[in-house]
Write an enzyme that holds these catalytic residues in place. Structure first.
Site, PDB file in Angstrom:
ATOM      1  N   ASP A  13     -56.058 -17.585  15.480  1.00  0.00           N
ATOM      2  CA  ASP A  13     -56.313 -18.551  14.395  1.00  0.00           C
ATOM      3  C   ASP A  13     -57.510 -18.157  13.536  1.00  0.00           C
ATOM      4  OD1 ASP A  13     -54.246 -20.322  15.413  1.00  0.00           O
ATOM      5  OD2 ASP A  13     -55.674 -20.888  16.978  1.00  0.00           O
ATOM      6  N   LYS A  16     -55.692 -14.269  10.090  1.00  0.00           N
ATOM      7  CA  LYS A  16     -55.048 -12.962   9.924  1.00  0.00           C
ATOM      8  C   LYS A  16     -54.060 -12.969   8.766  1.00  0.00           C
ATOM      9  CE  LYS A  16     -53.815 -13.001  14.255  1.00  0.00           C
ATOM     10  NZ  LYS A  16     -54.673 -14.107  14.722  1.00  0.00           N
ATOM     11  N   GLY A  40     -49.009 -18.605  14.474  1.00  0.00           N
ATOM     12  CA  GLY A  40     -48.762 -18.986  13.092  1.00  0.00           C
ATOM     13  C   GLY A  40     -49.801 -18.418  12.154  1.00  0.00           C
ATOM     14  N   HIS A  41     -49.379 -18.093  10.946  1.00  0.00           N
ATOM     15  CA  HIS A  41     -50.288 -17.648   9.904  1.00  0.00           C
ATOM     16  C   HIS A  41     -50.155 -18.603   8.724  1.00  0.00           C
ATOM     17  CE1 HIS A  41     -50.921 -14.091  12.158  1.00  0.00           C
ATOM     18  NE2 HIS A  41     -49.848 -13.442  11.778  1.00  0.00           N
ATOM     19  N   GLN A 223     -51.929 -14.183  17.650  1.00  0.00           N
ATOM     20  CA  GLN A 223     -52.989 -14.591  18.573  1.00  0.00           C
ATOM     21  C   GLN A 223     -54.271 -13.765  18.376  1.00  0.00           C
ATOM     22  OE1 GLN A 223     -49.797 -13.816  20.316  1.00  0.00           O
ATOM     23  NE2 GLN A 223     -49.089 -15.874  20.054  1.00  0.00           N
TER      24      GLN A 223
END
Length: 428
Positions: A13, A16, A40-41, A223
């Site tokens: 988180d 990225k 998630g991005h 991650q």
């Protein structure tokens, strides 16, 4: 042109997606190399916000080819849902490539993930319940289903029936749940075959040929370093290798072809799920970081645990990944604090410890030793260069750089695509 690797330098988180998107216009391929839809991005383009769970962030760049590598585990339903969602917003997804060797998440993986986590009770890991761990377990146990299996009905049927012979025994006799009908799973997954076929490729060959032709390949992990199954805060980790070494196995690109490894580092620290977190704040400061930083999981929707910057973690990430650069994100969130504490070491049973403890027990008992750095009150979201930042903000960045062991080459000063200060090029 050698390949680049982008890794999370904390517990994930870190931003990225923003970093990948920033580079997306300058690279030819963006490859997701591990994890699944448990990561998630968030990418902000103009006034548009995109939440990506499985797809590489580079899919938002019209000039590059997005790739899902062999190290990823894919839930086909999630993949097509995400593709349709982007297509409805006008994003061209036709260039996506998917490795035929990537493993598939099935309904029985999701079921096992959820019931086993509940069974652990207070000892739960904090998984997302999306079947990631069980899918990787099947991969290692050599009973997994791969993308290429969708195109051979006989093999697919044999593998699913064999997997459920044992798994249904566990579901029924251990967890008191209903058995999963093999025929329903076979029917569902055969239905994905023709939809997925246009995207499937020998991505190892494609990527290596691209590098030989002088093209730029960016590999992005989900991650972060401390969630790596080998190098993270085990057992409170993911089921794959988000660290830089995982980029090689998850794409088939050899380590000698990697030129730069960029660590994404948040200006403070967050994590989701269970496990040790020495600098966690359970007070008004922690709540302020959560609120100002919008610290809610992109995939899970869970509030992130928030704390001050942890220098031993950053040094550990530099060491484990061989980082050449840092991208520091969310510096703007710290605007307004008169003093900003930074963890420079730990106190463990009366001892000062400068580096991340090797022992799980020690890390659980670690108490942060802080050094206070002066804060700033000026708005930094319009800063275009490092010199545009307030004096104390520049000093904060320089202090973090010195403590972390690698140069900070870019700084995020806001959530938008353009709200980034580039100090050193990642491509030179």
């Amino acid at each position: 042109m050698p390949a680049l690797v982008l890794v999370g330098a904390q517990w994930g988180d870190e931003g990225k997606g923003k970093a990948t998107d920033l580079l997306g216009g300058s690279v030819d391929y963006v490859v997701r190399y591990q994890g699944g839809n448990n990561a998630g991005h968030t990418v902000v383009v103009g006034d548009q916000k995109y939440a990506l769970h499985l797809l590489p962030s580079g899919i938002l760049s019209p000039t590059c080819t997005p790739v899902i590598g062999n190290g990823v585990v894919i839930d086909p339903a999630v993949l097509f849902s995400e593709l349709v969602g982007l297509q409805e917003r006008g994003v061209d997804t036709s260039k996506l490539l998917v490795s035929g060797n990537a493993h598939l998440i099935t309904p029985y993986h999701r079921t096992l993930d959820k019931v086993s986590e509940r069974f652990l009770g207070k000892r739960k890991i904090g998984t997302t319940g999306r079947g990631i761990g069980p899918a990787y377990a099947d991969k290692i146990n050599r009973v997994g289903i791969r993308v290429q299996d969708l195109f051979d009905e006989s093999i697919l049927r044999q593998k699913i029936e064999a997997a459920l012979h044992d798994k249904n025994q566990i579901l029924v006799k251990l967890y008191n749940r209903r058995a999963v009908p093999a025929e329903l799973v076979v029917e569902e997954y055969l239905g994905y075959a023709e939809k997925l076929r246009p995207f499937v490729a020998d991505t190892v060959l494609v990527l290596n040929e691209a590098l030989e032709q002088g093209k730029v390949v960016l590999m992005e992990g989900g991650q972060g370093t401390l969630l790596d199954v080998d190098h993270g805060t085990y057992p409170f980790v993911t089921s794959s290798n988000p660290t830089a070494g995982g980029a090689c196995t998850g794409t088939g690109i050899g380590p000698t072809k990697i030129d730069r490894v960029i660590g994404i580092l948040k200006a403070y620290t967050t994590r989701v799920g269970s496990g040790p977190f020495p600098t966690e704040l359970l007070d008004a400061d922690g709540e302020a970081l959560r609120r100002i930083g919008g610290e809610r999981g992109v995939t899970t929707g869970r509030d992130r645990r928030c704390g001050w910057f942890d220098a031993p973690i950053a040094r550990y990430a530099t060491r484990v990944n061989g980082l050449t650069d840092f991208f520091l994100t969310k510096l703007d969130v710290l605007t307004g604090w008169e003093q900003i504490p930074v963890c420079v070491a730990y106190e463990i049973d009366g001892r000062r410890v400068e580096e991340l403890p090797y022992s799980q027990t020690d890390f659980h008992h670690a108490k942060p030793i802080y050094e206070n750095l002066p804060g700033w009150s000026e708005d930094i979201t319009k800063a275009q260069t490092f010199e545009d930042l307030p004096k104390n903000a520049r000093a904060y960045v320089k202090a973090l750089e010195e403590m972390s062991g690698a140069p900070i080459s870019a700084i995020g000063v806001g959530p938008g695509r353009t709200e980034t200060i580039q100090i050193n090029s990642f491509l030179s």
